[in-house]
Enzyme design. Structure first.
Site, PDB file in Angstrom:
ATOM      1  N   HIS A 192     -13.230   7.190 -21.464  1.00  0.00           N
ATOM      2  CA  HIS A 192     -13.214   6.543 -20.140  1.00  0.00           C
ATOM      3  C   HIS A 192     -13.617   7.556 -19.069  1.00  0.00           C
ATOM      4  O   HIS A 192     -12.750   8.186 -18.461  1.00  0.00           O
ATOM      5  CB  HIS A 192     -11.811   6.018 -19.826  1.00  0.00           C
ATOM      6  CG  HIS A 192     -11.411   4.853 -20.659  1.00  0.00           C
ATOM      7  ND1 HIS A 192     -11.711   3.558 -20.312  1.00  0.00           N
ATOM      8  CD2 HIS A 192     -10.741   4.787 -21.832  1.00  0.00           C
ATOM      9  CE1 HIS A 192     -11.241   2.736 -21.237  1.00  0.00           C
ATOM     10  NE2 HIS A 192     -10.651   3.450 -22.181  1.00  0.00           N
ATOM     11  N   LYS A 228       6.528  -8.567  14.403  1.00  0.00           N
ATOM     12  CA  LYS A 228       7.993  -8.607  14.340  1.00  0.00           C
ATOM     13  C   LYS A 228       8.560  -7.379  13.614  1.00  0.00           C
ATOM     14  O   LYS A 228       8.093  -7.013  12.532  1.00  0.00           O
ATOM     15  CB  LYS A 228       8.460  -9.886  13.623  1.00  0.00           C
ATOM     16  CG  LYS A 228       7.948 -11.169  14.229  1.00  0.00           C
ATOM     17  CD  LYS A 228       8.287 -11.329  15.694  1.00  0.00           C
ATOM     18  CE  LYS A 228       9.694 -11.792  15.938  1.00  0.00           C
ATOM     19  NZ  LYS A 228       9.945 -11.963  17.415  1.00  0.00           N
ATOM     20  N   GLY A 238       0.794  -1.233   0.000  1.00  0.00           N
ATOM     21  CA  GLY A 238       0.000   0.000   0.000  1.00  0.00           C
ATOM     22  C   GLY A 238       0.819   1.272   0.000  1.00  0.00           C
ATOM     23  O   GLY A 238       0.389   2.294   0.526  1.00  0.00           O
ATOM     24  N   CYS A 296     -15.778   2.381 -23.365  1.00  0.00           N
ATOM     25  CA  CYS A 296     -14.845   2.164 -24.469  1.00  0.00           C
ATOM     26  C   CYS A 296     -15.171   0.869 -25.221  1.00  0.00           C
ATOM     27  O   CYS A 296     -16.099   0.861 -26.013  1.00  0.00           O
ATOM     28  CB  CYS A 296     -13.415   2.225 -23.961  1.00  0.00           C
ATOM     29  SG  CYS A 296     -12.303   2.721 -25.275  1.00  0.00           S
ATOM     30  N   GLU A 309     -14.444   7.064 -16.172  1.00  0.00           N
ATOM     31  CA  GLU A 309     -13.957   6.670 -14.839  1.00  0.00           C
ATOM     32  C   GLU A 309     -12.697   7.422 -14.430  1.00  0.00           C
ATOM     33  O   GLU A 309     -12.419   7.588 -13.247  1.00  0.00           O
ATOM     34  CB  GLU A 309     -13.722   5.152 -14.768  1.00  0.00           C
ATOM     35  CG  GLU A 309     -12.598   4.577 -15.621  1.00  0.00           C
ATOM     36  CD  GLU A 309     -13.018   4.178 -17.030  1.00  0.00           C
ATOM     37  OE1 GLU A 309     -14.018   4.734 -17.535  1.00  0.00           O
ATOM     38  OE2 GLU A 309     -12.322   3.337 -17.638  1.00  0.00           O
ATOM     39  N   GLN A 333      13.903  -3.432  10.444  1.00  0.00           N
ATOM     40  CA  GLN A 333      15.265  -3.024  10.819  1.00  0.00           C
ATOM     41  C   GLN A 333      16.242  -3.323   9.678  1.00  0.00           C
ATOM     42  O   GLN A 333      17.114  -2.520   9.348  1.00  0.00           O
ATOM     43  CB  GLN A 333      15.723  -3.781  12.064  1.00  0.00           C
ATOM     44  CG  GLN A 333      14.917  -3.485  13.313  1.00  0.00           C
ATOM     45  CD  GLN A 333      15.415  -4.310  14.494  1.00  0.00           C
ATOM     46  OE1 GLN A 333      16.616  -4.496  14.671  1.00  0.00           O
ATOM     47  NE2 GLN A 333      14.497  -4.809  15.301  1.00  0.00           N
TER      48      GLN A 333
HETATM   49  N1  GLN Z   1      -9.951  -2.231 -27.987  1.00  0.00           N
HETATM   50  C1  GLN Z   1     -10.727  -1.073 -28.259  1.00  0.00           C
HETATM   51  C2  GLN Z   1      -9.959  -0.055 -29.089  1.00  0.00           C
HETATM   52  O1  GLN Z   1      -8.769  -0.122 -29.198  1.00  0.00           O
HETATM   53  C3  GLN Z   1     -11.228  -0.444 -26.976  1.00  0.00           C
HETATM   54  C4  GLN Z   1     -10.134   0.072 -26.103  1.00  0.00           C
HETATM   55  C5  GLN Z   1     -10.571   0.295 -24.662  1.00  0.00           C
HETATM   56  O2  GLN Z   1     -11.550  -0.283 -24.216  1.00  0.00           O
HETATM   57  N2  GLN Z   1      -9.846   1.097 -23.950  1.00  0.00           N
HETATM   58  O3  GLN Z   1     -10.537   0.839 -29.659  1.00  0.00           O
END
Ligand code: GLN
Length: 557
Positions: free
Chosen positions: A528, A190, A19, A397, A530, A195
């Site tokens: 994307h 431990k 982490g 995507c 996200e 160390q």
């Molecule tokens: N494989 C697909 C492309 O190249 C989608 C890519 C992805 O999902 N990031 O367009």
């Protein structure tokens, strides 16, 4: 070098995977909460020039920065924990450093000198750290050096940090993130491996100022005193970092051990009161409110992630989709809901081991990004099920491209529709490669050549996307080679598919969706989303998806 810029180096001890990335991100959160502009930097010691060419099952998610640089997933955590975009100067690999030094040598930029690891590689690294510090007006850089003390791969980076400290001891602070095992049979925490890690680091000429002790349990005073005595550290500079359920509690845990106060007092830096913070700095009260949400949310939803990169040996690798998972969490928390994730390997639908009916018990289905041919027919079966059963669906995507293929095959009557990525002789190449990309492929120029980074999309009135974003034009991050084939757009639209987001010239389809009278939420994005979801500003498309999942929920809360 900016005179007063401060550098905190985070180095791992004992073993990897404990982490260090979350610790670094959390150090960023607590320092930022004191009113400082913090710069988080990741060093990956491998020779790949960027993280784009690695198989996700090897290295987890590839996170894409605004600029388009393909980086390690830790950069995603950094952006999320700071709540801001980071520039590409903040990501370094050994490959990048060596490539640049060799290019300079070929250009005679070293004036005929013998080019060597010391000083040339080391100095290139120092220059990059300083560039990152200068790139965004920050005051403190927290730099995570990947790998563990004792690896051959990261020695040059530790050496660069040592030299920066030797040159300017007051501006450099070293933190070792170490691991303290509690062996079952012994039943006691431990300290010896820690160390030894410190001794090894001392061998490189580096003395850690602080040790973050990762363990399954909190460190007691006895352990803290022992580490302090054996490792030349003040006991209060040993920070306890036990396992916890939510990574977003880590900054709050660091706060208990006064981590930010210690670092700032070492740098002799004053602190800004929380009430005096501006909008760019997230205060800890705000962070605490967010971090508490998963502990007291009242609703629950079940989300299936149908993908192809889950299995590594006997383990399931959800790290591959970390940004997707966090994006779902932020929107869910925002709606007072806990998401429960189930990973579904699309290959099982393809081979027939599993039937798509299993998807019936979920409130929402996400198909994240991906590449290649395996599992694709399984994903298409899952999408068909989501469409026919009216289960909220979000395709990211590849998840959007395959949603369009499914619609072409089963609704628009384009039998044999496919993406060129799977079958370049398909009768209807609904998803195709653009001519410039074709040229790159012919020349085997794969690395860093996809459509990458931020591009605008214009939204269509009256659509789910337009309503969710509540604006006409958005900028989102991309990573793909293939696109919806413009020759089929009209046919697909006539069959009922709505392209609710397009590139400003109208040529590229950025968002596809179904009208809400046909399906409660069937949306796919070529980009994307996200990557832009943040704890305190959840992504609007994910939030609409979760709202719809809650509305149609089959779970009795
Ligand atoms: N494989 C697909 C492309 O190249 C989608 C890519 C992805 O999902 N990031 O367009």
């Amino acid at each position: 070098m900016k005179e007063n810029h401060k550098y905190v180096f985070v180095i791992g001890g004992v073993m990897s995977g404990v982490g260090k990335g979350i610790a670094t991100a959390s150090i960023g959160t607590v320092l930022q909460s004191r009113g400082y502009k913090v710069n988080l930097v990741k060093v990956d010691p491998y020779l790949n020039v960027d993280a784009g060419t690695m198989n996700p099952t090897e290295h987890g998610e590839t996170f894409v920065l605004k600029s388009g640089l393909e980086t390690d997933q830790d950069m995603g955590n950094y952006e999320r924990f700071l709540g801001k975009d980071l520039p590409e100067e903040n990501y370094l690999t050994s490959g990048m450093i060596y490539k640049r030094v060799i290019e300079k040598e070929r250009n005679l930029e070293y004036g005929g000198k013998c080019v060597e690891a010391i000083p040339h590689i080391r100095d290139e690294i120092i220059e990059r750290f300083e560039n990152a510090a200068n790139s965004n007006g920050s005051e403190i850089s927290v730099i995570e050096i990947g790998g563990t003390v004792g690896d051959y791969q990261n020695i040059m980076f530790i050496e660069a940090a040592r030299v920066m400290h030797a040159r300017n001891p007051n501006n450099v602070f070293f933190i070792l993130v170490s691991y303290l095992p509690i062996p079952d049979k012994v039943g006691e925490m431990k300290t010896k491996p820690t160390q030894n890690a410190v001794r090894q680091l001392n061998g490189y000429g580096v003395q850690p100022d602080m040790i973050i002790g990762r363990s399954s349990e909190p460190l007691d005073d006895r352990r803290k005193d022992k580490i302090a005595m054996q490792c030349n550290i003040k006991p209060e500079y040993v920070i306890s970092a036990p396992d916890i359920d939510s990574i977003y509690d880590v900054p709050l845990n660091f706060e208990k051990d006064k981590l930010a106060d210690i670092i700032l007092s070492n740098f002799e830096l004053p602190q800004v009161k929380e009430s005096d913070l501006d909008n760019e700095h997230i205060g800890l009260t705000t962070w605490r409110e967010f971090a508490n949400k998963p502990h007291c949310a009242s609703n629950k939803i079940r989300v299936a992630i149908v993908g192809k990169y889950f299995n590594t040996g006997n383990f399931v690798l959800s790290d591959v989709y970390i940004s997707v998972i966090e994006a779902v969490k932020f929107s869910s928390y925002h709606l007072d809901t806990i998401p429960e994730f189930t990973w579904i390997n699309a290959g099982e639908f393809e081979s027939g081991i599993a039937k798509t009916d299993v998807l019936g018990r979920f409130d929402g289905i996400v198909v994240p990004g991906g590449f290649g041919t395996t599992g694709i027919e399984g994903i298409i079966k899952a999408i068909k099920y989501a469409r026919e059963q009216r289960i909220p669906y979000l395709g990211l995507c590849y998840g959007m491209q395959l949603m369009v293929v499914e619609y072409a095959r089963h609704v628009a009557g384009l039998v044999g529709a496919n993406t060129r990525e799977v079958d370049n002789r398909a009768e209807h190449l609904i998803i195709d490669i653009m001519p410039d990309q074709q040229e790159l492929m012919k020349n085997k120029q794969y690395g860093g050549t996809m459509r990458l980074g931020e591009y605008p999309a214009v939204l269509k009135d009256g659509t789910i996307a337009r309503k969710a974003y509540n604006t006409d034009i958005v900028k989102e991050r991309h990573r793909h080679r293939y696109e919806v084939n413009p020759n089929y757009v009209k046919t697909l639209e006539e069959a009922g598919l709505v392209f609710s987001g397009r590139s400003p010239d109208g040529d590229l389809m950025e968002i596809a969706e179904l009208p809400t009278d046909i399906h409660p939420f069937m949306v796919g994005t070529q980009f994307h989303p996200e990557f832009l979801a943040r704890p305190l500003s959840p992504h609007p498309l994910f939030t609409e998806f979760i709202k719809s999942a809650l509305n149609t929920s089959v779970v009795v809360n």
